[in-house]
Motif scaffolding. Sequence first.
Motif, PDB file in Angstrom:
ATOM      1  N   GLY A   1      -8.529   0.137  50.613  1.00 23.77           N
ATOM      2  CA  GLY A   1      -7.962  -1.025  49.937  1.00 23.77           C
ATOM      3  C   GLY A   1      -6.621  -0.694  49.311  1.00 23.77           C
ATOM      4  N   VAL A   2      -6.015  -1.714  48.743  1.00 19.00           N
ATOM      5  CA  VAL A   2      -4.722  -1.550  48.085  1.00 19.00           C
ATOM      6  C   VAL A   2      -4.869  -0.636  46.873  1.00 19.00           C
ATOM      7  CG1 VAL A   2      -2.881  -2.757  46.853  1.00 19.00           C
ATOM      8  CG2 VAL A   2      -3.954  -3.827  48.841  1.00 19.00           C
ATOM      9  N   ASP A   3      -3.985   0.334  46.764  1.00 15.84           N
ATOM     10  CA  ASP A   3      -3.947   1.217  45.595  1.00 15.84           C
ATOM     11  C   ASP A   3      -3.065   0.524  44.556  1.00 15.84           C
ATOM     12  OD1 ASP A   3      -3.450   3.181  43.695  1.00 15.84           O
ATOM     13  OD2 ASP A   3      -3.251   4.795  45.154  1.00 15.84           O
ATOM     14  N   TRP A   4      -3.691  -0.340  43.759  1.00 20.21           N
ATOM     15  CA  TRP A   4      -2.951  -1.155  42.800  1.00 20.21           C
ATOM     16  C   TRP A   4      -2.231  -0.298  41.765  1.00 20.21           C
ATOM     17  CZ3 TRP A   4      -1.945  -5.789  44.296  1.00 20.21           C
ATOM     18  CH2 TRP A   4      -2.848  -6.479  45.115  1.00 20.21           C
ATOM     19  N   ALA A   5      -2.837   0.809  41.381  1.00 20.92           N
ATOM     20  CA  ALA A   5      -2.200   1.679  40.383  1.00 20.92           C
ATOM     21  C   ALA A   5      -0.884   2.244  40.928  1.00 20.92           C
ATOM     22  CB  ALA A   5      -3.144   2.809  39.971  1.00 20.92           C
ATOM     23  N   ALA A   6      -0.888   2.703  42.180  1.00 21.81           N
ATOM     24  CA  ALA A   6       0.339   3.246  42.784  1.00 21.81           C
ATOM     25  C   ALA A   6       1.379   2.151  42.976  1.00 21.81           C
ATOM     26  CB  ALA A   6       0.021   3.912  44.120  1.00 21.81           C
ATOM     27  N   LEU A   7       0.936   0.969  43.357  1.00 22.30           N
ATOM     28  CA  LEU A   7       1.853  -0.148  43.549  1.00 22.30           C
ATOM     29  C   LEU A   7       2.503  -0.555  42.221  1.00 22.30           C
ATOM     30  CD1 LEU A   7       3.040  -2.045  45.614  1.00 22.30           C
ATOM     31  CD2 LEU A   7       1.019  -3.489  45.369  1.00 22.30           C
ATOM     32  N   ASP A   8       1.695  -0.621  41.165  1.00 22.47           N
ATOM     33  CA  ASP A   8       2.229  -0.918  39.833  1.00 22.47           C
ATOM     34  C   ASP A   8       3.196   0.170  39.368  1.00 22.47           C
ATOM     35  OD1 ASP A   8       0.793  -3.280  39.704  1.00 22.47           O
ATOM     36  OD2 ASP A   8      -0.794  -2.457  38.442  1.00 22.47           O
ATOM     37  N   GLU A   9       2.834   1.426  39.659  1.00 16.09           N
ATOM     38  CA  GLU A   9       3.706   2.533  39.262  1.00 16.09           C
ATOM     39  C   GLU A   9       5.050   2.459  39.988  1.00 16.09           C
ATOM     40  OE1 GLU A   9       3.837   7.428  38.951  1.00 16.09           O
ATOM     41  OE2 GLU A   9       2.151   6.472  39.980  1.00 16.09           O
ATOM     42  N   ALA A  10       5.033   2.124  41.269  1.00 16.66           N
ATOM     43  CA  ALA A  10       6.284   2.004  42.027  1.00 16.66           C
ATOM     44  C   ALA A  10       7.187   0.950  41.388  1.00 16.66           C
ATOM     45  CB  ALA A  10       5.997   1.648  43.487  1.00 16.66           C
ATOM     46  N   GLY A  11       6.606  -0.180  41.017  1.00 14.41           N
ATOM     47  CA  GLY A  11       7.390  -1.234  40.377  1.00 14.41           C
ATOM     48  C   GLY A  11       7.929  -0.808  39.029  1.00 14.41           C
ATOM     49  N   SER A  12       7.093  -0.135  38.235  1.00 10.12           N
ATOM     50  CA  SER A  12       7.525   0.330  36.911  1.00 10.12           C
ATOM     51  C   SER A  12       8.643   1.358  37.025  1.00 10.12           C
ATOM     52  CB  SER A  12       6.346   0.938  36.149  1.00 10.12           C
ATOM     53  OG  SER A  12       5.387  -0.047  35.876  1.00 10.12           O
ATOM     54  N   VAL A  13       8.490   2.293  37.960  1.00 10.12           N
ATOM     55  CA  VAL A  13       9.515   3.323  38.169  1.00 10.12           C
ATOM     56  C   VAL A  13      10.829   2.665  38.595  1.00 10.12           C
ATOM     57  CG1 VAL A  13      10.211   5.227  39.693  1.00 10.12           C
ATOM     58  CG2 VAL A  13       7.939   5.231  38.647  1.00 10.12           C
ATOM     59  N   ALA A  14      10.750   1.772  39.569  1.00  7.76           N
ATOM     60  CA  ALA A  14      11.962   1.105  40.070  1.00  7.76           C
ATOM     61  C   ALA A  14      12.672   0.358  38.949  1.00  7.76           C
ATOM     62  CB  ALA A  14      11.597   0.140  41.200  1.00  7.76           C
ATOM     63  N   GLU A  15      11.935  -0.420  38.201  1.00  3.98           N
ATOM     64  CA  GLU A  15      12.552  -1.212  37.134  1.00  3.98           C
ATOM     65  C   GLU A  15      13.105  -0.328  36.024  1.00  3.98           C
ATOM     66  OE1 GLU A  15       9.549  -4.144  36.272  1.00  3.98           O
ATOM     67  OE2 GLU A  15       9.918  -5.158  38.190  1.00  3.98           O
ATOM     68  N   SER A  16      12.412   0.778  35.713  1.00  4.58           N
ATOM     69  CA  SER A  16      12.917   1.680  34.666  1.00  4.58           C
ATOM     70  C   SER A  16      14.205   2.380  35.092  1.00  4.58           C
ATOM     71  CB  SER A  16      11.856   2.713  34.287  1.00  4.58           C
ATOM     72  OG  SER A  16      11.722   3.696  35.297  1.00  4.58           O
ATOM     73  N   LEU A  17      14.418   2.496  36.394  1.00  3.57           N
ATOM     74  CA  LEU A  17      15.624   3.149  36.915  1.00  3.57           C
ATOM     75  C   LEU A  17      16.757   2.162  37.191  1.00  3.57           C
ATOM     76  CD1 LEU A  17      13.930   5.705  39.343  1.00  3.57           C
ATOM     77  CD2 LEU A  17      14.977   6.177  37.111  1.00  3.57           C
ATOM     78  N   GLY A  18      16.537   0.894  36.859  1.00  2.00           N
ATOM     79  CA  GLY A  18      17.602  -0.098  37.011  1.00  2.00           C
ATOM     80  C   GLY A  18      17.608  -0.834  38.335  1.00  2.00           C
ATOM     81  N   TYR A  19      16.484  -0.878  39.014  1.00  5.58           N
ATOM     82  CA  TYR A  19      16.381  -1.586  40.285  1.00  5.58           C
ATOM     83  C   TYR A  19      15.550  -2.853  40.119  1.00  5.58           C
ATOM     84  CZ  TYR A  19      18.113   2.513  42.802  1.00  5.58           C
ATOM     85  OH  TYR A  19      18.892   3.541  43.266  1.00  5.58           O
ATOM     86  N   ASP A  20      15.970  -3.912  40.796  1.00  5.61           N
ATOM     87  CA  ASP A  20      15.097  -5.063  40.971  1.00  5.61           C
ATOM     88  C   ASP A  20      14.075  -4.644  42.014  1.00  5.61           C
ATOM     89  OD1 ASP A  20      16.403  -6.800  39.176  1.00  5.61           O
ATOM     90  OD2 ASP A  20      17.895  -7.295  40.703  1.00  5.61           O
ATOM     91  N   PHE A  21      12.842  -5.108  41.856  1.00  7.97           N
ATOM     92  CA  PHE A  21      11.749  -4.623  42.697  1.00  7.97           C
ATOM     93  C   PHE A  21      10.886  -5.783  43.153  1.00  7.97           C
ATOM     94  CE2 PHE A  21       7.253  -3.425  42.989  1.00  7.97           C
ATOM     95  CZ  PHE A  21       7.306  -2.400  43.913  1.00  7.97           C
ATOM     96  N   ARG A  22      10.465  -5.682  44.388  1.00 10.75           N
ATOM     97  CA  ARG A  22       9.488  -6.620  44.922  1.00 10.75           C
ATOM     98  C   ARG A  22       8.653  -5.884  45.951  1.00 10.75           C
ATOM     99  NH1 ARG A  22      10.611 -12.226  48.201  1.00 10.75           N
ATOM    100  NH2 ARG A  22       8.438 -12.827  48.278  1.00 10.75           N
ATOM    101  N   SER A  23       7.357  -6.175  45.976  1.00  8.87           N
ATOM    102  CA  SER A  23       6.506  -5.648  47.048  1.00  8.87           C
ATOM    103  C   SER A  23       6.004  -6.833  47.844  1.00  8.87           C
ATOM    104  CB  SER A  23       5.344  -4.835  46.484  1.00  8.87           C
ATOM    105  OG  SER A  23       4.513  -5.641  45.679  1.00  8.87           O
ATOM    106  N   LYS A  24       5.853  -6.628  49.134  1.00 12.94           N
ATOM    107  CA  LYS A  24       5.474  -7.733  50.006  1.00 12.94           C
ATOM    108  C   LYS A  24       4.634  -7.221  51.154  1.00 12.94           C
ATOM    109  CE  LYS A  24       6.002 -11.995  51.376  1.00 12.94           C
ATOM    110  NZ  LYS A  24       4.613 -12.285  51.465  1.00 12.94           N
ATOM    111  N   HIS A  25       3.547  -7.929  51.441  1.00 14.16           N
ATOM    112  CA  HIS A  25       2.775  -7.644  52.649  1.00 14.16           C
ATOM    113  C   HIS A  25       3.292  -8.585  53.727  1.00 14.16           C
ATOM    114  CE1 HIS A  25      -0.549  -7.904  55.551  1.00 14.16           C
ATOM    115  NE2 HIS A  25      -0.665  -6.625  55.271  1.00 14.16           N
ATOM    116  N   PHE A  26       4.013  -8.018  54.683  1.00 17.98           N
ATOM    117  CA  PHE A  26       4.594  -8.819  55.745  1.00 17.98           C
ATOM    118  C   PHE A  26       3.594  -9.040  56.872  1.00 17.98           C
ATOM    119  CE2 PHE A  26       8.631  -6.983  54.013  1.00 17.98           C
ATOM    120  CZ  PHE A  26       9.155  -8.190  53.577  1.00 17.98           C
TER     121      PHE A  26
END
Length: 190
Positions: free
Chosen positions: A150-175
């Motif tokens: 299943g989706v690793d929600w913790a890793a997905l949330d961490e990716a978003g938090s890391v990106a935003e803390s580094l000054g990036y706009d972030f979006r995740s998408k299942h295409f």
Amino acid sequence: LGTWPNWHAPAGLASVDVPKSTHMPSSAYRKLSEAFDCLQQWPAPADRVVDLGACPGGWTATLRRLGCSVIAVDRSPLDAQLAHDPRVTFVGGDAFAYEPPWAGEEGRGVRTWMVSDVIAYPARAVELVRRWGSRRWASRMVVTMKFQAGVDWAALDEAGSVAESLGYDFRSKHFFNNKNEVTLLLQLRE
């Protein structure tokens, strides 16, 4: 970072197929094409582009179709046709250890793209975002985060938090063309 559904596309789905006569080393090119369509941004021929985990070359071929020169990094060999393309520089090695030629330059991250469809645990995708983002090696990133079950929600949330803390706009998408994975879309805030 793009809109969903994509109002400019029929049924909200990106048109990602290429003519059958076009050489594409794998069907993975559809994922990157879908990401660009969602972003409504495409690398320009003058942009600096790195494809991490490039083998066999579906994403590199997509970037070449856009006119970009590409640095393709992977431990496995690249598709033979791409390997002989003068605008593709193949670097045999670890995608996670690779440093781009502009590392350490002033103004780094300007008009640079890092794309990655490397097969790895979700934590490694977060590591790529952190490493490239903290060093400003890329102003835009498209990174696939793959899951075993299943989706690793913790890793997905961490990716978003890391990106935003580094000054990036972030979006995740299942295409549509993603399987058991999502695509992370990042753009450095101006």
